[in-house]
Write an enzyme that holds these catalytic residues in place. Structure first.
Site, PDB file in Angstrom:
ATOM      1  CD  GLN A 195      -4.494   9.800 113.660  1.00  0.00           C
ATOM      2  OE1 GLN A 195      -5.293  10.515 113.048  1.00  0.00           O
ATOM      3  NE2 GLN A 195      -4.262   8.549 113.299  1.00  0.00           N
ATOM      4  NE  ARG A 214       3.688  -2.071 116.290  1.00  0.00           N
ATOM      5  CZ  ARG A 214       4.271  -1.762 115.122  1.00  0.00           C
ATOM      6  NH1 ARG A 214       4.837  -2.702 114.399  1.00  0.00           N
ATOM      7  NH2 ARG A 214       4.278  -0.526 114.671  1.00  0.00           N
ATOM      8  CB  ALA A 245       8.098   5.224 111.009  1.00  0.00           C
ATOM      9  CE1 TYR A 249       7.695 -11.768 118.086  1.00  0.00           C
ATOM     10  CE2 TYR A 249       7.149 -13.019 116.111  1.00  0.00           C
ATOM     11  CZ  TYR A 249       7.145 -11.832 116.818  1.00  0.00           C
ATOM     12  OH  TYR A 249       6.589 -10.708 116.248  1.00  0.00           O
TER      13      TYR A 249
END
Length: 398
Positions: A37, A110, A17, A215
């Protein structure tokens, strides 16, 4: 801030994000500083699905070439029965999806997306080992305080630091709520399950009390799977908590061979207890706002967490870019009023799927299967066809 000076924008959190917001701001001609962080970069987790509402935005941000090379474009999505793997419903993705919505549907790791975002940002955008522990907001800006005692001033501060956001604490008096389900996540070498790579699909098996998703990612070299189970014991929210493959096998021992073969091919799994928060009426003040999981943490039953974060990021960057003579508080108010109705609907539908996906065999399950089987073989237009930049320009409703 003087009217002729660009705003100083601080982004708390260097996950997907925060980095998407940083890139969107950069492309809009606005600089920012991201405070992360962690002492070093490296996104945890496994696979994610990106729908056209997000991929069209990432392409416009200049990421199409690396994403095309790293992602898998599934040809379809199938819902199946838990016991015999019979198909409940099919949806078309691949070329059909791109033709219908003008952007692809991606399945990817990711970490791949995180790396692509980092590499697209100007050097010096991200400050590592900067854990925000407190802040002070005034009429002219925000001062962030970090664990090492240092401080940073900004005209606008954005909380992109997840479900436990420090900035959220000043806006909403709530706490993450345990959902009563956990998910095991794993990655399997694609060579062990070649049938799942040859014609890539997003596959979901629905059964009593749980469901299983898999997937391919990373160009088909790996297959990602997610297995839900009722929670017992720990409510640890960490994505990196180690689970035991044998526990997943036991939880799905009566399921079809298509599911158990994927689990059996895994060498390790992580275990993540699901938490969320209820939709809220406000996530901005005059100088602070939130995006992604900080604003609207979602259960993973609609596959929309990353997608809504990307939409948030582009919307917020556009509102700040377009502020012009507007005050910054007005820009944040515009962003929130634009995004909150959509993210609230997605949150609520995600929570609703947790019931629909986990029905025991019986009349309600048969009615669900019949409804799902009667749906058109396309993605949901309201979800995939949405263009946040069109909404910013007034060409599409929010």
């Amino acid at each position: 801030m003087r009217n002729d000076m660009p705003p100083r924008i601080a982004v708390v959190g260097g996950g997907l994000a925060g980095l998407t917001l940083a890139l969107a701001l950069h492309r809009a001609g606005l600089a920012c500083q991201v405070y992360e962080q962690a002492p070093q970069l490296g996104e945890v987790g496994a696979g994610i699905q990106l729908a056209p509402s997000a991929t069209r935005l990432l392409h416009r941000l200049g990421l199409e070439p690396p994403l095309r090379s790293l992602a898998v474009e599934p040809v379809g999505m199938e819902f199946r029965r838990w016991a015999d793997s019979s198909v409940i419903s099919r949806g078309l993705l691949g070329a059909h999806c791109e033709q219908r919505y003008g952007a692809p549907y991606y399945a990817l790791h990711r970490a791949d997306l995180h790396r692509v975002l980092v590499e697209a940002l100007p050097a010096g955008t991200i400050r590592l080992d900067a854990r925000c522990v407190d802040f002070r907001e005034g009429p002219e800006g925000v001062v962030l305080r970090f664990a090492d005692g240092t401080e940073a001033a900004a005209d606008v501060a954005v909380g992109a630091d997840g479900i436990h956001s420090v900035l959220r604490q000043s806006l909403v008096a709530d706490r993450p709520r345990a959902f009563g389900q956990s998910v095991y996540r794993g990655l399997v070498d694609g060579r062990r399950v070649p049938e799942l790579v040859a014609e890539p699909r997003v596959l979901l098996w629905l059964g009593p009390g749980r469901h299983f998703v898999c997937y391919p990612v990373s160009g088909g070299r790996l297959v990602n799977f997610v297995a839900t189970v009722p929670t017992s014991g720990s409510t640890d929210e960490s994505w990196s908590r180690r689970g035991r493959v044998e526990d997943v096998i036991a939880a799905y021992e009566r399921w079809c061979a298509d599911v158990t073969s994927v689990i059996g091919a895994a060498d390790k799994v992580s275990l993540w207890a699901l938490h969320d928060r209820a939709p809220v009426e406000r996530w901005s003040t005059g100088r602070i706002t939130l995006l992604g999981d900080s604003a609207h943490p979602m259960l993973p039953f609609l596959g929309q967490g990353a997608n809504q974060a990307v939409e948030d990021a582009v919307a917020l960057a556009g509102c700040l870019r377009d502020a012009g003579s507007r005050t910054l508080p007005a820009a944040l108010e515009r962003y929130e009023s634009m995004r909150r109705p959509r993210t609230t609907e997605v949150q609520e539908r995600s929570r609703g799927n947790s019931t629909a996906f986990h029905l025991p065999d019986g009349e309600a399950q048969r009615e669900r299967d019949a409804r799902m089987g009667a749906l058109a073989p396309d993605g949901p237009d309201w979800l995939y066809g949405y263009d946040v930049e069109g909404a910013l320009a007034g060409r599409q409703s929010t």
